[in-house]
Write an enzyme that holds these catalytic residues in place. Structure first.
Site, mmCIF file in Angstrom:
data_model
loop_
_atom_site.group_PDB
_atom_site.id
_atom_site.type_symbol
_atom_site.label_atom_id
_atom_site.label_comp_id
_atom_site.label_asym_id
_atom_site.label_seq_id
_atom_site.Cartn_x
_atom_site.Cartn_y
_atom_site.Cartn_z
ATOM 1 N N GLY A 172 54.093 48.254 32.895
ATOM 2 C CA GLY A 172 54.581 49.634 32.885
ATOM 3 C C GLY A 172 55.100 49.983 31.501
ATOM 4 O O GLY A 172 54.681 49.410 30.487
ATOM 5 N N GLY A 173 56.035 50.913 31.467
ATOM 6 C CA GLY A 173 56.588 51.351 30.192
ATOM 7 C C GLY A 173 57.256 50.229 29.427
ATOM 8 O O GLY A 173 57.461 50.319 28.208
ATOM 9 N N GLY A 407 32.796 50.513 -1.658
ATOM 10 C CA GLY A 407 34.155 50.976 -1.348
ATOM 11 C C GLY A 407 35.067 49.825 -0.985
ATOM 12 O O GLY A 407 36.281 49.870 -1.232
ATOM 13 N N ALA A 408 34.483 48.781 -0.409
ATOM 14 C CA ALA A 408 35.300 47.636 -0.013
ATOM 15 C C ALA A 408 35.912 46.951 -1.239
ATOM 16 O O ALA A 408 37.012 46.391 -1.170
ATOM 17 C CB ALA A 408 34.469 46.658 0.791
HETATM 18 C C1 HXC Z 1 63.881 45.358 41.012
HETATM 19 C C2 HXC Z 1 62.468 43.579 41.077
HETATM 20 C C3 HXC Z 1 61.590 44.230 40.198
HETATM 21 C C4 HXC Z 1 61.955 45.506 39.724
HETATM 22 C C5 HXC Z 1 60.768 42.329 40.699
HETATM 23 N N1 HXC Z 1 61.904 42.415 41.364
HETATM 24 N N2 HXC Z 1 60.547 43.429 39.966
HETATM 25 N N3 HXC Z 1 63.601 44.152 41.489
HETATM 26 N N4 HXC Z 1 63.106 46.046 40.157
HETATM 27 N N5 HXC Z 1 61.192 46.171 38.868
HETATM 28 C C6 HXC Z 1 62.473 41.435 42.245
HETATM 29 C C7 HXC Z 1 61.672 41.255 43.505
HETATM 30 O O1 HXC Z 1 62.081 42.194 44.465
HETATM 31 C C8 HXC Z 1 62.049 39.840 43.928
HETATM 32 O O2 HXC Z 1 63.317 39.867 44.520
HETATM 33 C C9 HXC Z 1 62.215 39.152 42.594
HETATM 34 O O3 HXC Z 1 62.411 40.181 41.631
HETATM 35 C C10 HXC Z 1 61.025 38.339 42.202
HETATM 36 O O4 HXC Z 1 59.883 39.155 42.348
HETATM 37 P P1 HXC Z 1 58.582 38.653 43.114
HETATM 38 O O5 HXC Z 1 57.798 39.857 43.428
HETATM 39 O O6 HXC Z 1 58.959 37.736 44.244
HETATM 40 O O7 HXC Z 1 57.898 37.778 41.981
HETATM 41 P P2 HXC Z 1 56.367 37.609 41.684
HETATM 42 O O8 HXC Z 1 55.615 37.334 42.954
HETATM 43 O O9 HXC Z 1 56.293 36.599 40.610
HETATM 44 O O10 HXC Z 1 55.854 39.001 41.141
HETATM 45 C C11 HXC Z 1 56.355 39.534 39.921
HETATM 46 C C12 HXC Z 1 55.941 40.992 39.739
HETATM 47 C C13 HXC Z 1 56.390 41.815 40.988
HETATM 48 C C14 HXC Z 1 54.430 41.072 39.589
HETATM 49 C C15 HXC Z 1 56.586 41.481 38.461
HETATM 50 O O11 HXC Z 1 57.738 41.527 41.221
HETATM 51 C C16 HXC Z 1 56.246 43.270 40.749
HETATM 52 O O12 HXC Z 1 55.158 43.815 40.879
HETATM 53 N N6 HXC Z 1 57.362 43.924 40.497
HETATM 54 C C17 HXC Z 1 57.389 45.364 40.342
HETATM 55 C C18 HXC Z 1 56.774 45.754 39.022
HETATM 56 C C19 HXC Z 1 56.925 47.226 38.758
HETATM 57 O O13 HXC Z 1 56.161 48.045 39.343
HETATM 58 N N7 HXC Z 1 57.942 47.566 37.970
HETATM 59 C C20 HXC Z 1 58.199 48.912 37.600
HETATM 60 C C21 HXC Z 1 57.255 49.205 36.464
HETATM 61 S S1 HXC Z 1 57.513 50.755 35.810
HETATM 62 P P3 HXC Z 1 63.682 38.944 45.785
HETATM 63 O O14 HXC Z 1 65.102 39.225 46.013
HETATM 64 O O15 HXC Z 1 62.762 39.354 46.858
HETATM 65 O O16 HXC Z 1 63.408 37.568 45.293
HETATM 66 C C22 HXC Z 1 58.457 50.489 34.531
HETATM 67 C C23 HXC Z 1 58.770 51.746 33.895
HETATM 68 C C24 HXC Z 1 59.392 51.543 32.585
HETATM 69 O O17 HXC Z 1 58.832 49.462 34.200
HETATM 70 C C25 HXC Z 1 59.295 52.859 31.925
HETATM 71 C C26 HXC Z 1 59.827 52.885 30.591
HETATM 72 C C27 HXC Z 1 59.489 54.181 29.959
#
Ligand code: HXC
Length: 513
Positions: A172-173, A407-408
């Site tokens: 993501g971001g 040119g290079a």
């Molecule tokens: C809160 C999160 C989290 C998040 C993971 N966790 N990402 N909690 N916010 N963004 C938590 C999970 O709930 C889980 O908690 C623990 O972290 C471990 O995650 P798992 O999913 O069990 O791990 P894994 O299987 O290794 O998968 C990792 C992952 C997946 C692929 C990163 O967690 C995932 O898809 N997370 C969401 C990614 C996402 O969409 N993020 C937002 C992106 S947008 P528990 O308690 O169950 O263990 C963004 C915008 C930024 O970032 C913009 C800036 C401009």
């Protein structure tokens, strides 16, 4: 006595809890993935005992979706300062075991704090990324946190070196903070970066792709050029970043460190006298020259797996850091194209921003012709390298080993782009183009007669297939023997240590992005 003091006990308890991050089970999962924990990574990258932690007590204040029940000291990121071979760095390390290392408003505040300290104190920022991105429960608060980090990345650019290490998810971001730093390194098979992951891609474009294909280390080091290098595991990655930091100044107020060296600057390399093959179309490995010129043959290569027709990286001469740019005849005959121009331009600008002198080794047959190149904007991308060399005010030493065509020739740190000292080997050919191509254009009427074209080609070669015409005009400062290249180049840089050159005032330039 002190141990019994309740506050001291509380302190010890919080510290212990912080050390455990998300708890043993999650640490085990982290280890099973072949990853170190946030704190273990700091132990590897920093000098033993040098880490000074800030913000261990920081906790988020969110109550959304029951978050008040999920608190950990430090809130999922370990931040502070430490040293690498005795030199100060500021560092953060995201802790995936705490809520997936997700970025909250408060933990973004911790990252911003050390970034501010880095800029104020003139020391690099190293970011170890291992995070699920914005903390979903916090919504816009965490997005704001990211933007605060982004703004600091921009302000720190060109002031202190910024290095990102991707050691887990970065999606993501979240990718845009590393993207604005100077260097990104990844770990093979355990890290990935993408703006939208495989599921979103499938939904929107119906493309089926794995996370590795979309944003793994191989993708970003070989295809997208987002990352500057990839390593086999966490330990190797962190050790290599220690090596890189040794080449760099702490800030733009500082010079790169001079390291002790045990390699005679006047060392002669007779093998270089036969490096250039008799056949001008036969390739040779430019890395051999790089390694024979560098102190102890040490070359830290940047973007090794991308646009391999140009080499970029750091070497030392007499213990001092030098940025190296070199055409690589082994790949695409060493020509300039879109990818190699972009790669080298970015590197030249990094060196100039941090006062690192640049050595350019030239063997370039020209820009790569082709529809794909033209439609891809080779004009604009090639201009990036031209622009970067033209604006650079650091000491610039150039050695033309063989071809410097068209040119290079101009682009590759020529005299006309304020190259300070420009050398050529006796094998250098400095011309508008290769002799055969030139003859075919100049003598189109003789095209049907190979013997006549051969004669014209020989005539053109006799005139231009040497360094002397350019040297007569002062475009080349001296024709040097290949075996003496290290000595001559080391002396050249020694004579340029006091160089001062100032470009006219401007708010900023408008490099063709
Ligand atoms: C809160 C999160 C989290 C998040 C993971 N966790 N990402 N909690 N916010 N963004 C938590 C999970 O709930 C889980 O908690 C623990 O972290 C471990 O995650 P798992 O999913 O069990 O791990 P894994 O299987 O290794 O998968 C990792 C992952 C997946 C692929 C990163 O967690 C995932 O898809 N997370 C969401 C990614 C996402 O969409 N993020 C937002 C992106 S947008 P528990 O308690 O169950 O263990 C963004 C915008 C930024 O970032 C913009 C800036 C401009």
């Amino acid at each position: 006595m002190v141990q019994e003091n309740p506050i001291i006990k509380q302190l010890a308890t919080i510290r212990e809890k912080a050390r455990q991050g998300g708890g043993e089970a999650r640490i085990e999962v982290q280890h099973k993935k072949g990853k170190l924990t946030a704190r273990e990574r700091l132990e590897v990258i920093l000098d033993p005992g040098s880490f000074e932690e800030y913000g261990l007590f920081v906790q988020h204040r969110s109550t959304n979706f029951g978050l008040e029940k999920h608190k950990a000291p430090g809130d999922g990121v370990v931040t502070g300062s430490g040293t690498i071979n005795g030199r100060l760095v500021f560092i953060y390390s995201q802790d995936f075991t705490v809520m997936g290392g997700s970025l909250s408003e408060t933990n973004a505040g911790k990252i911003c704090k050390i970034m501010d300290m880095a800029v104020q104190n003139g020391a690099p920022v190293i970011g170890i990324n291992d995070s699920g991105g914005a903390r979903i429960q916090e919504g816009v608060a965490s997005l704001g946190g990211y933007a605060e980090v982004f703004q600091r990345n921009v302000m720190a650019s060109g002031v202190v070196p910024q290095i990102s290490v991707i050691m887990g998810p970065c999606a993501g971001g979240a990718v845009y903070s590393p993207a604005m730093t100077d260097f990104i390194f990844m770990v093979k098979d355990s890290s990935y970066m993408f703006v939208t992951g495989p599921d979103v891609v499938k939904t929107v474009t119906n493309e089926v792709v794995t996370a590795e294909e979309l944003g793994g280390a191989a993708t970003h080091t070989k295809k997208s050029s987002v990352a500057d290098g990839a390593f086999d595991n966490d330990v190797e990655a962190l050790a290599e970043i220690r090596r890189l930091v040794d080449f760099l100044p702490l800030s733009n107020r500082d010079r790169a460190p001079t390291r002790p060296f045990f390699d005679d600057p006047a060392r002669l390399e007779s093998s270089l006298d036969t490096l250039i093959p008799d056949n001008p179309n036969q390739p040779y490995d430019m890395k051999e020259l790089v390694q024979k010129v560098a102190d102890e043959g040490d070359f830290f290569e940047i973007q090794k797996d991308y646009a391999a027709n140009i080499l970029t990286g750091f070497i030392r001469l007499e213990g001092q850091t030098v940025g190296l740019v070199a055409n690589q005849p082994l790949v695409l005959a060493g020509c300039l194209d879109i990818d190699s121009s972009r790669k080298a331009a970015r590197f030249v600008r990094f060196c100039d921003a941090f006062e690192i002198p640049i050595l350019t080794l030239v063997d370039v047959p020209g820009f790569l012709p082709g529809v794909a190149q033209e439609l891809g904007g080779v004009i604009k991308h090639g201009a990036k390298l031209l622009f970067a060399y033209g604006e650079a005010t650091v000491p610039k030493v150039t050695v033309i080993t063989r071809k410097a065509y068209g040119g290079a020739y101009d682009v590759m740190s020529s005299k006309h782009l304020r190259g300070d000292i420009n050398y050529a080997w006796p094998t250098a050919q400095i011309a508008v183009m290769g002799a055969k191509g030139a003859s075919e254009i100049l003598h189109r009427a003789d095209l049907h007669d190979p013997a006549k074209i051969a004669a014209h080609t020989k005539d053109y070669e006799d005139r231009f297939a040497n360094p002397f015409i350019a040297a007569e005009r002062g475009f080349i400062d001296d024709v040097i023997m290949p075996h003496s290249t290290r000595r001559r180049v080391a002396r050249a840089f020694a004579s340029l240590r006091g160089k001062e050159q100032i470009n006219p005032w401007k708010k900023h330039d408008n490099i063709p992005l």
